[in-house]
Design a protein around this motif. Structure first.
Motif, PDB file in Angstrom:
ATOM      1  N   GLY A 106       0.825  -1.202   0.000  1.00 28.11           N
ATOM      2  CA  GLY A 106       0.000   0.000   0.000  1.00 28.11           C
ATOM      3  C   GLY A 106       0.856   1.247   0.000  1.00 28.11           C
ATOM      4  N   PRO A 107       0.330   2.367  -0.493  1.00 23.34           N
ATOM      5  CA  PRO A 107       1.140   3.586  -0.633  1.00 23.34           C
ATOM      6  C   PRO A 107       1.619   4.161   0.694  1.00 23.34           C
ATOM      7  N   ASN A 389     -10.405  14.404   4.788  1.00 24.63           N
ATOM      8  CA  ASN A 389      -9.453  14.651   3.701  1.00 24.63           C
ATOM      9  C   ASN A 389      -9.465  16.109   3.271  1.00 24.63           C
ATOM     10  N   ALA A 390     -10.642  16.695   3.203  1.00 21.64           N
ATOM     11  CA  ALA A 390     -10.750  18.107   2.821  1.00 21.64           C
ATOM     12  C   ALA A 390     -10.056  18.996   3.855  1.00 21.64           C
ATOM     13  N   ALA A 424      -4.380   8.783  -1.246  1.00 19.51           N
ATOM     14  CA  ALA A 424      -4.505   7.745  -2.268  1.00 19.51           C
ATOM     15  C   ALA A 424      -5.126   6.480  -1.689  1.00 19.51           C
ATOM     16  N   ARG A 425      -4.779   6.181  -0.446  1.00 19.01           N
ATOM     17  CA  ARG A 425      -5.266   4.960   0.189  1.00 19.01           C
ATOM     18  C   ARG A 425      -6.784   4.953   0.326  1.00 19.01           C
ATOM     19  N   LEU A 426      -7.384   6.117   0.425  1.00 22.96           N
ATOM     20  CA  LEU A 426      -8.837   6.199   0.613  1.00 22.96           C
ATOM     21  C   LEU A 426      -9.582   5.447  -0.478  1.00 22.96           C
ATOM     22  N   GLU A 427      -8.977   5.346  -1.654  1.00 26.31           N
ATOM     23  CA  GLU A 427      -9.633   4.673  -2.769  1.00 26.31           C
ATOM     24  C   GLU A 427      -9.988   3.223  -2.433  1.00 26.31           C
ATOM     25  N   SER A 475     -19.682  17.277  -4.408  1.00 22.26           N
ATOM     26  CA  SER A 475     -18.242  17.165  -4.164  1.00 22.26           C
ATOM     27  C   SER A 475     -17.624  16.149  -5.113  1.00 22.26           C
ATOM     28  N   GLU A 476     -16.399  16.443  -5.543  1.00 20.99           N
ATOM     29  CA  GLU A 476     -15.642  15.534  -6.401  1.00 20.99           C
ATOM     30  C   GLU A 476     -14.482  14.884  -5.649  1.00 20.99           C
ATOM     31  N   LEU A 477     -14.419  15.091  -4.337  1.00 16.46           N
ATOM     32  CA  LEU A 477     -13.282  14.576  -3.571  1.00 16.46           C
ATOM     33  C   LEU A 477     -13.261  13.056  -3.486  1.00 16.46           C
ATOM     34  N   GLY A 478     -14.369  12.403  -3.795  1.00 16.35           N
ATOM     35  CA  GLY A 478     -14.393  10.947  -3.805  1.00 16.35           C
ATOM     36  C   GLY A 478     -13.551  10.364  -4.926  1.00 16.35           C
TER      37      GLY A 478
END
Length: 702
Positions: A106-107, A389-390, A424-427, A475-478
């Motif tokens: 993982g990153p 995250n925001a 990145a891990r949130l994905e 929101s586009e943060l997803g």
């Protein structure tokens, strides 16, 4: 007062800094440890040079090619991140037969190898004055720490830290080689690695094969490098020999790892606050959040996989906190501390000219507990991954406009790669409708909290539970690429954004900052008063011949003990070994007691081979010891008297959980995976012959 004057331990209590071990020669000899204490104190020599931190868990090298062994639950995130509904390594397990088949962990996965520890107390505290406010003192100390870290990290192969010991009495600068390319090598099915699940968590008897293997990779020059196909396995200068010769009741063990936090020196008021307010609130919050996750992921295999690690982590915190409360109910630790505190205050009145210290101590602790209530409310009000995250991104943009030395710790240039990795891990652990359900429910819970505990001015800024759905639509943060793109934007871009979660983060920033500023004032006062108190406590304990070791703080520690049973209540004796027959007895064919058919067959056919214990007549699975451990010790190497690996620490008994606050030698027991079970699974169940050949294993004489 230096901790070098610490007296010897009694029983098996103590999470000792390696440099303290020469003081424990008599104790180590008493239980049968043959390794010279001076050798244990030297981080450059075996076995300490083989110990690894995973940043929340412990591990150890078991080959010269960067192979490390740790707990299954410590590698669970790596297993989950590589799993899909179609290729489910969680339930099926994963084994790389060749190096080329090893998968990225993982990153944000890291390995840390401690190679230098130095006392920097004088440098950290230089320039502090009694006239400073709490905030001024805290900021001064933090600036000194940041300078010491910056000096230490001139070689980018290393990550440095300056944690405090004894709540600010001493500071040590710790240098660790930081390996950034970590790969998953082998993890058994969770039918082995998590056998018993949350039902058996913190319970005994236990039958869990909580082990996994990772590998460290570096650049061709042997130095840490970003993940790359061109990287090569790290050449670990030292590693542990694995002993399949086994242990028996009463045998000595050494345990080394990175325990998280303990609270052995806290005051009775702090115990009552945890028992009566903080812990019950946390339990209710964990249960509510888990219920929402379960409902939101039900019937969606992809969502269940993505939130498996999240739910597992919350469940573990829940079970531990419930165990702490149960322990407080079973034994009145606050009353025990009351008696100790009264004894200390009587001693102090006779040995100190300054009697104002204790009044000041009580006052700063009261302010700390009051602020804790508001911080908990804030955590409930912001329980959304997208919002977190925001907020991180906006704070990074604000801090990036300052000179690096003036930025808040955690947002300096050295931290950007970690922030990027978390983003990145949130994905792999996010589904929009699940996060939406969690945030909606969190706001509903927040609205029910006592208004006196809610941060002033926060309520009016929060969305209503009914309006949360609109935030996610706007929101586009997803989207991972969108999220990462915000790393390069300045504060003005955030303030002008029409992204709903970015707008919310900007709106909430001042409230969060206000809490931070108040925390600095409280912490600064704690950092001024608590060390004076601890210095007096150390002198008092020394006068009684009692142990003086620092509370755990995620730094390398060594503890010791013996393989030992225990009696949790009258007429009941437990331990110290469980066996593979117990797996069969518990097997129901349904989670969490669903053992693999290949394992059941091997037990039925008694294919035990060299891993059979001559006394038990079968393969041992888990065992108990009296070693002093806590969270963070997961994956810690359990060694025999010759420093050979004989097990992995992974849990404590339910009755032991309150050891974070009070060590009761009669019932405190740590739970370990017996290395013979691990090797047996590798050979008979998963056929991990390549790894068995790679390790140096000492088998019983025929």
């Amino acid at each position: 007062m230096s901790l070098a004057s610490s007296p010897l331990s009694y029983a098996d209590e103590g999470q000792w800094q390696p440099h303290q071990l020469p003081q424990l020669k008599a104790e180590l000899k008493r239980i049968g440890i043959t390794i010279p204490a001076e050798k244990l104190a030297d981080l450059s020599k075996h076995p300490m040079s083989a110990m690894v931190s995973l940043g929340g868990c412990s591990a150890s090298f078991v080959s010269d090619s960067g192979l490390v062994v740790t707990n299954h639950h410590c590698a669970y995130g790596a297993v989950q991140r590589n799993s899909t509904a179609e290729k489910n390594y969680i339930s099926n397990g994963f084994l790389a037969k060749t190096r080329a088949e090893e998968l990225p962990a993982g990153p944000d996965s890291r390995m840390y190898i401690t190679d230098k520890v130095e006392n920097v107390t004088e440098q950290v505290l230089s320039g502090t004055t009694p006239a400073m406010s709490g905030k001024q003192r805290h900021e001064h100390v933090q600036n000194r720490i940041k300078a010491l870290i910056a000096d230490c990290e001139q070689d980018k192969a290393y990550r440095c830290s300056v944690p405090s010991f004894h709540r600010g009495l001493e500071y040590y600068r710790i240098r660790q080689m930081m390996i950034r390319d970590v790969r998953l090598v082998y993890a058994p099915s969770d039918k082995i690695g998590n056998y018993g699940g949350d039902v058996d968590n913190f319970e005994w008897p236990r039958h869990t094969g909580d082990f996994s293997f990772l590998r460290a990779y570096v650049g061709k020059d042997g130095r840490p490098a970003d993940p790359s196909a061109d990287n090569v396995p790290y050449h670990s200068k030292d590693f542990l020999v694995v002993s399949a010769q086994g242990l028996k009741n009463g045998d000595p063990i050494l345990l080394a790892g990175y325990p998280g936090t303990t609270s052995r020196y806290k005051l009775p008021e702090e115990i009552r606050f945890a028992r009566d307010a903080s812990y019950p609130a946390r339990v209710a919050e964990y249960k509510s959040d888990l219920s929402v996750i379960a409902a939101a992921t039900q019937g969606n295999a992809n969502a269940e996989v993505r939130y498996a690690s999240v739910a597992k982590s919350i469940n573990n915190r829940l079970k531990k906190t419930e165990g702490l409360l149960a322990g407080f109910a079973r034994k009145d630790i606050a009353a025990i501390k009351d008696a100790q505190d009264a004894e200390f205050r009587s001693w102090f009145s006779q040995h100190s000219a300054d009697q104002s210290l204790l009044k000041e101590l009580d006052a700063v602790i009261a302010s700390d507990m009051a602020l804790n209530e508001e911080e908990f409310a804030w955590s409930v009000a912001t329980n959304s991954d997208l919002l977190k995250n925001a907020r991180t991104l906006y704070r990074l943009a604000l801090e990036s406009s300052k000179p690096d030395a003036e930025r808040k710790a955690g947002y300096q240039q050295r931290d950007v790669s970690f922030i990027s990795a978390r983003l990145a891990r949130l994905e792999q652990s996010y589904v929009s409708n699940v996060d939406q359900a969690r945030y909606t429910a969190a706001l509903q819970r927040y609205n029910k909290l006592d208004s006196k505990f809610r941060p002033q001015g926060l309520d009016i800024l929060l969305p209503t539970p009914e309006s949360v759905a609109a935030l996610y639509r706007q929101s586009e943060l997803g989207n991972t690429a969108t999220r990462l793109a915000w790393l390069k934007k300045d504060a003005a871009a955030f303030q002008q954004s029409d992204d709903a979660f970015i707008r919310l983060a900007v709106k909430l920033h001042d409230i969060g900052l206000s809490l931070e500023e108040r925390r600095k004032e409280v912490d600064g006062n704690l950092e001024r008063v608590i060390p004076q108190y601890m210095q007096a406590v150390i002198a008092w304990k020394k006068s009684q011949g009692k142990p003086v070791y620092p509370d755990a703080n995620s730094t390398l520690r060594v503890t010791y003990g013996t393989v030992a049973p225990y009696s949790p209540r009258d007429g009941v004796s437990k331990g110290p070994f469980t066996t593979v027959e117990g797996i069969v007895e518990k097997h129901t064919g349904k989670t969490p007691f669903d053992a693999p058919e290949s394992l059941l067959a091997a037990v039925k056919e008694k294919r035990y081979g060299v891993f059979k214990d001559n006394v038990l007549g079968t393969v041992p699975v888990n065992f108990l010891s009296s070693a002093d451990t806590t969270g963070g010790n997961s994956g810690s190497a359990v060694m025999n008297k010759n420093s050979e690996l004989v097990g992995l620490n992974f849990d404590s008994t339910y009755e032991s959980i309150t050891k974070d606050w009070y060590f009761d030698s009669a019932i405190t027991r740590a739970i370990h995976v017996d290395i013979r079970y691990m090797l047996w699974v590798m050979k008979e169940v998963d056929h991990a012959d390549n790894l068995l050949k790679e390790m140096t294993i000492r088998y019983p004489a025929k």
